[in-house]
Motif scaffolding. Sequence first.
Motif: not given
Length: 242
Positions: A145, A148, A156, A194
């Motif tokens: 992350s 991100w 997400l 993820n």
Amino acid sequence: MMTVNEVSKLTGVSIRTLQYYDRIGLLKPTEYTGAGYRLYDDAGLEKLQQILLFKALEFPLKDIAAIVNSENFDKSKALEQQIELLTLKKEHIENLITLARGLKARGVRRLNFTAFDTKKLDEYSKRAKEQWGKTSQYKEFVDKSKNWTKDDEKTLMENLMQIFVRFGQLRDLDPASKEVQEQVKSYQNYITENMYTCTDEILLGLGKWLGGGGEVAENVDKECGEGTAEFAYQAIRIYCEK
């Protein structure tokens, strides 16, 4: 040993809350009586103190669970950091009180928002969480992350909610059915791809959050239909018990 009723009277934590902590794996009783009543020893009460300190610092329950159940949890270090955080929070509140008293005495003559600045507290809290959360899953999540954007985070969560939308569409089926179990697998795979490696143990923990009521379950039911969170939990439980 103390009964759940005695712990509730001693700590001011309601019996319902202690039962909820048990369901979500945050604070399990030391043992259960033959009749199913919860019993807590001194170690359990000490852990409850830690939980309540984190709650006083407004940590979400999911963060508290990750911290106190971590294999690397250092109680002594945690107390030092909690004292620092509480001190910063006290300083922040005192600044707000000073501002409010000044406004009452003088009226609004000069707009001053420095008392509302929580950057110092927020930054320390962030660093403390990083130290407390040194599990392999936490490290993996941080790595995935780190780049991100806000849009990435939004996407997400939207995709994650779509997984629960599908659970909602399937909730008239048997949670043990092939189609529902495949949806559980899709959920597990999405977390792994993820966020972090989602083992069956972790997946079951996520399921307990869904089945335990609270804000997460309410949001899922609101978006995906009443009973979706509980249905997803039952499906996850069956999947993990195979």
